[in-house]
Scaffold this motif. Structure first.
Motif, PDB file in Angstrom:
ATOM      1  N   ASN A 128       0.772  -1.253   0.000  1.00 50.90           N
ATOM      2  CA  ASN A 128       0.000   0.000   0.000  1.00 50.90           C
ATOM      3  C   ASN A 128       0.798   1.294   0.000  1.00 50.90           C
ATOM      4  O   ASN A 128       0.238   2.363  -0.246  1.00 50.90           O
ATOM      5  CB  ASN A 128      -1.012   0.040   1.154  1.00 50.90           C
ATOM      6  CG  ASN A 128      -2.062  -1.052   0.996  1.00 50.90           C
ATOM      7  OD1 ASN A 128      -2.393  -1.420  -0.127  1.00 50.90           O
ATOM      8  ND2 ASN A 128      -2.555  -1.587   2.084  1.00 50.90           N
ATOM      9  N   ALA A 129       2.094   1.276   0.265  1.00 49.57           N
ATOM     10  CA  ALA A 129       2.849   2.537   0.263  1.00 49.57           C
ATOM     11  C   ALA A 129       4.334   2.262   0.070  1.00 49.57           C
ATOM     12  O   ALA A 129       4.846   1.260   0.563  1.00 49.57           O
ATOM     13  CB  ALA A 129       2.629   3.298   1.562  1.00 49.57           C
ATOM     14  N   LYS A 137       0.358   7.195   7.330  1.00 47.43           N
ATOM     15  CA  LYS A 137      -0.795   8.073   7.072  1.00 47.43           C
ATOM     16  C   LYS A 137      -2.017   7.268   6.635  1.00 47.43           C
ATOM     17  O   LYS A 137      -3.121   7.464   7.148  1.00 47.43           O
ATOM     18  CB  LYS A 137      -0.430   9.087   5.988  1.00 47.43           C
ATOM     19  CG  LYS A 137      -1.579   9.968   5.565  1.00 47.43           C
ATOM     20  CD  LYS A 137      -1.194  10.893   4.420  1.00 47.43           C
ATOM     21  CE  LYS A 137      -2.429  11.613   3.891  1.00 47.43           C
ATOM     22  NZ  LYS A 137      -2.118  12.461   2.736  1.00 47.43           N
ATOM     23  N   HIS A 138      -1.827   6.369   5.678  1.00 46.57           N
ATOM     24  CA  HIS A 138      -2.965   5.668   5.086  1.00 46.57           C
ATOM     25  C   HIS A 138      -3.384   4.426   5.865  1.00 46.57           C
ATOM     26  O   HIS A 138      -4.567   4.100   5.917  1.00 46.57           O
ATOM     27  CB  HIS A 138      -2.653   5.277   3.639  1.00 46.57           C
ATOM     28  CG  HIS A 138      -2.525   6.443   2.717  1.00 46.57           C
ATOM     29  ND1 HIS A 138      -3.573   7.295   2.440  1.00 46.57           N
ATOM     30  CD2 HIS A 138      -1.468   6.912   1.999  1.00 46.57           C
ATOM     31  CE1 HIS A 138      -3.170   8.233   1.596  1.00 46.57           C
ATOM     32  NE2 HIS A 138      -1.898   8.024   1.322  1.00 46.57           N
ATOM     33  N   CYS A 139      -2.418   3.716   6.443  1.00 47.43           N
ATOM     34  CA  CYS A 139      -2.727   2.422   7.073  1.00 47.43           C
ATOM     35  C   CYS A 139      -2.850   2.489   8.592  1.00 47.43           C
ATOM     36  O   CYS A 139      -3.443   1.605   9.201  1.00 47.43           O
ATOM     37  CB  CYS A 139      -1.671   1.391   6.682  1.00 47.43           C
ATOM     38  SG  CYS A 139      -1.585   1.123   4.898  1.00 47.43           S
ATOM     39  N   ALA A 168      -0.235  -2.935  -4.193  1.00 46.54           N
ATOM     40  CA  ALA A 168      -0.312  -1.539  -3.775  1.00 46.54           C
ATOM     41  C   ALA A 168      -1.475  -0.916  -4.532  1.00 46.54           C
ATOM     42  O   ALA A 168      -1.865  -1.393  -5.601  1.00 46.54           O
ATOM     43  CB  ALA A 168       0.986  -0.804  -4.069  1.00 46.54           C
ATOM     44  N   ILE A 169      -2.037   0.136  -3.967  1.00 44.96           N
ATOM     45  CA  ILE A 169      -3.249   0.734  -4.515  1.00 44.96           C
ATOM     46  C   ILE A 169      -2.923   2.032  -5.228  1.00 44.96           C
ATOM     47  O   ILE A 169      -2.361   2.963  -4.644  1.00 44.96           O
ATOM     48  CB  ILE A 169      -4.284   0.993  -3.393  1.00 44.96           C
ATOM     49  CG1 ILE A 169      -4.665  -0.326  -2.724  1.00 44.96           C
ATOM     50  CG2 ILE A 169      -5.524   1.670  -3.957  1.00 44.96           C
ATOM     51  CD1 ILE A 169      -5.566  -0.163  -1.522  1.00 44.96           C
ATOM     52  N   ASP A 170      -3.280   2.076  -6.499  1.00 48.18           N
ATOM     53  CA  ASP A 170      -3.093   3.274  -7.307  1.00 48.18           C
ATOM     54  C   ASP A 170      -4.180   4.281  -6.927  1.00 48.18           C
ATOM     55  O   ASP A 170      -5.361   3.948  -6.949  1.00 48.18           O
ATOM     56  CB  ASP A 170      -3.227   2.894  -8.790  1.00 48.18           C
ATOM     57  CG  ASP A 170      -2.585   3.915  -9.699  1.00 48.18           C
ATOM     58  OD1 ASP A 170      -2.177   4.973  -9.196  1.00 48.18           O
ATOM     59  OD2 ASP A 170      -2.502   3.649 -10.903  1.00 48.18           O
ATOM     60  N   GLY A 171      -3.776   5.478  -6.549  1.00 49.02           N
ATOM     61  CA  GLY A 171      -4.776   6.486  -6.210  1.00 49.02           C
ATOM     62  C   GLY A 171      -4.654   6.987  -4.780  1.00 49.02           C
ATOM     63  O   GLY A 171      -5.327   7.933  -4.388  1.00 49.02           O
ATOM     64  N   VAL A 175       1.599   8.159  -2.788  1.00 45.40           N
ATOM     65  CA  VAL A 175       2.157   6.831  -3.049  1.00 45.40           C
ATOM     66  C   VAL A 175       2.592   6.741  -4.514  1.00 45.40           C
ATOM     67  O   VAL A 175       1.820   7.043  -5.414  1.00 45.40           O
ATOM     68  CB  VAL A 175       1.123   5.721  -2.732  1.00 45.40           C
ATOM     69  CG1 VAL A 175       1.647   4.362  -3.170  1.00 45.40           C
ATOM     70  CG2 VAL A 175       0.799   5.715  -1.242  1.00 45.40           C
ATOM     71  N   ASP A 176       3.832   6.345  -4.706  1.00 48.31           N
ATOM     72  CA  ASP A 176       4.395   6.180  -6.047  1.00 48.31           C
ATOM     73  C   ASP A 176       4.261   4.705  -6.442  1.00 48.31           C
ATOM     74  O   ASP A 176       5.015   3.858  -5.967  1.00 48.31           O
ATOM     75  CB  ASP A 176       5.871   6.607  -6.029  1.00 48.31           C
ATOM     76  CG  ASP A 176       6.535   6.494  -7.392  1.00 48.31           C
ATOM     77  OD1 ASP A 176       6.044   5.733  -8.247  1.00 48.31           O
ATOM     78  OD2 ASP A 176       7.572   7.164  -7.590  1.00 48.31           O
ATOM     79  N   ILE A 177       3.274   4.413  -7.287  1.00 45.42           N
ATOM     80  CA  ILE A 177       2.958   3.023  -7.611  1.00 45.42           C
ATOM     81  C   ILE A 177       4.113   2.338  -8.354  1.00 45.42           C
ATOM     82  O   ILE A 177       4.375   1.154  -8.165  1.00 45.42           O
ATOM     83  CB  ILE A 177       1.625   2.944  -8.404  1.00 45.42           C
ATOM     84  CG1 ILE A 177       1.017   1.532  -8.323  1.00 45.42           C
ATOM     85  CG2 ILE A 177       1.770   3.379  -9.847  1.00 45.42           C
ATOM     86  CD1 ILE A 177       0.192   1.289  -7.111  1.00 45.42           C
ATOM     87  N   ASP A 178       4.829   3.100  -9.178  1.00 44.44           N
ATOM     88  CA  ASP A 178       5.951   2.500  -9.922  1.00 44.44           C
ATOM     89  C   ASP A 178       7.098   2.137  -8.977  1.00 44.44           C
ATOM     90  O   ASP A 178       7.776   1.126  -9.170  1.00 44.44           O
ATOM     91  CB  ASP A 178       6.442   3.452 -11.019  1.00 44.44           C
ATOM     92  CG  ASP A 178       5.403   3.596 -12.129  1.00 44.44           C
ATOM     93  OD1 ASP A 178       4.719   2.594 -12.414  1.00 44.44           O
ATOM     94  OD2 ASP A 178       5.264   4.700 -12.690  1.00 44.44           O
ATOM     95  N   ARG A 179       7.311   2.975  -7.968  1.00 47.54           N
ATOM     96  CA  ARG A 179       8.359   2.661  -6.995  1.00 47.54           C
ATOM     97  C   ARG A 179       7.943   1.442  -6.161  1.00 47.54           C
ATOM     98  O   ARG A 179       8.776   0.591  -5.844  1.00 47.54           O
ATOM     99  CB  ARG A 179       8.625   3.879  -6.090  1.00 47.54           C
ATOM    100  CG  ARG A 179       9.795   3.652  -5.155  1.00 47.54           C
ATOM    101  CD  ARG A 179      10.391   4.953  -4.618  1.00 47.54           C
ATOM    102  NE  ARG A 179      11.507   4.647  -3.726  1.00 47.54           N
ATOM    103  CZ  ARG A 179      11.391   4.515  -2.405  1.00 47.54           C
ATOM    104  NH1 ARG A 179      10.226   4.683  -1.812  1.00 47.54           N
ATOM    105  NH2 ARG A 179      12.451   4.224  -1.674  1.00 47.54           N
ATOM    106  N   CYS A 180       6.651   1.347  -5.829  1.00 50.28           N
ATOM    107  CA  CYS A 180       6.150   0.149  -5.124  1.00 50.28           C
ATOM    108  C   CYS A 180       6.483  -1.096  -5.946  1.00 50.28           C
ATOM    109  O   CYS A 180       6.995  -2.083  -5.413  1.00 50.28           O
ATOM    110  CB  CYS A 180       4.638   0.228  -4.916  1.00 50.28           C
ATOM    111  SG  CYS A 180       4.089   1.422  -3.681  1.00 50.28           S
ATOM    112  N   ARG A 181       6.187  -1.024  -7.246  1.00 43.94           N
ATOM    113  CA  ARG A 181       6.441  -2.184  -8.125  1.00 43.94           C
ATOM    114  C   ARG A 181       7.922  -2.552  -8.109  1.00 43.94           C
ATOM    115  O   ARG A 181       8.282  -3.723  -7.952  1.00 43.94           O
ATOM    116  CB  ARG A 181       5.987  -1.874  -9.552  1.00 43.94           C
ATOM    117  CG  ARG A 181       6.238  -3.025 -10.520  1.00 43.94           C
ATOM    118  CD  ARG A 181       5.898  -2.682 -11.964  1.00 43.94           C
ATOM    119  NE  ARG A 181       4.460  -2.590 -12.164  1.00 43.94           N
ATOM    120  CZ  ARG A 181       3.791  -1.455 -12.329  1.00 43.94           C
ATOM    121  NH1 ARG A 181       4.426  -0.296 -12.324  1.00 43.94           N
ATOM    122  NH2 ARG A 181       2.491  -1.463 -12.518  1.00 43.94           N
TER     123      ARG A 181
END
Length: 200
Positions: A128-129, A137-139, A168-171, A175-181
């Protein structure tokens, strides 16, 4: 008799709802926005079910692609039930997946992966982050050191379990989804890109 939904079906999988307790208070989780529902199923639990309550509800194992431990709680918090039910599913020739927040080791203060590995085919871990700040913040984890513990679990998991998918959740803001990946692939796990607001 309780009206809690202990099992529910989505597509060709049977989902097992074994706890309402959780180690996180995710702000995007529907239960924090007044809903305990997935599709048409009401997942509010008034107790922690034991394996004896779940096993009679498994149905015919050959009819399901997999059994997924997933509700609005963290399944590893009801570890005895999880292991007992998963063991029975494996005995009958079924496949088992656990959806987890990855904090089981932190919560139990030991590595539970060897126990899971005996009866679990696949793990789906919610990341998720890509930063601790965004995660907090989110969790809103209830346990100290949660983000580090989550990463420790993600890195350990592929040593024990063949299929490890990290989502991870886009949106989510910040949160940088590409960095999560990239981080997940670096940890030798598969990445699942989820969309905010899409459940199940």
């Amino acid at each position: 008799m309780s009206q809690s939904t202990l099992v529910y079906d989505i597509r060709n999988s049977r989902y097992l709802n074994i706890t309402g307790r959780c180690t996180l208070r995710c702000q995007f989780c529907p239960k924090h926005n007044g809903s305990k529902q997935v599709h048409e199923y009401q997942l509010d639990l008034d107790h922690q079910p034991k394996r004896e309550e779940i096993i009679p509800l498994l149905g015919e194992v050959s009819q399901f692609d997999e059994y997924v431990f997933c509700g609005y709680g963290e399944p590893t918090l009801n570890l005895d039930t999880l292991l007992g039910v998963a063991s029975e599913i494996k005995r009958r020739g079924g496949k088992v997946r656990v959806n987890t927040d990855g904090l089981g080791n932190l919560f139990h203060r030991r590595n539970i992966l060897p126990e899971l590995a005996e009866v679990v085919d696949a793990l789906s871990i919610s990341l998720n982050a890509d930063t601790e700040a965004a995660y907090l913040k989110h969790c809103q984890p209830k346990l100290k050191g949660a983000y580090q513990a989550l990463w420790d679990f993600i890195r350990l998991a592929p040593d024990y379990i063949d299929q490890v998918q990290v989502s991870a959740i886009d949106g989510l803001e910040g949160v940088d989804i590409d960095r999560c990946r990239a981080l997940v692939l670096d940890a030798k796990a598969q990445f699942k890109h989820r969309k905010l607001g899409v459940v199940g």
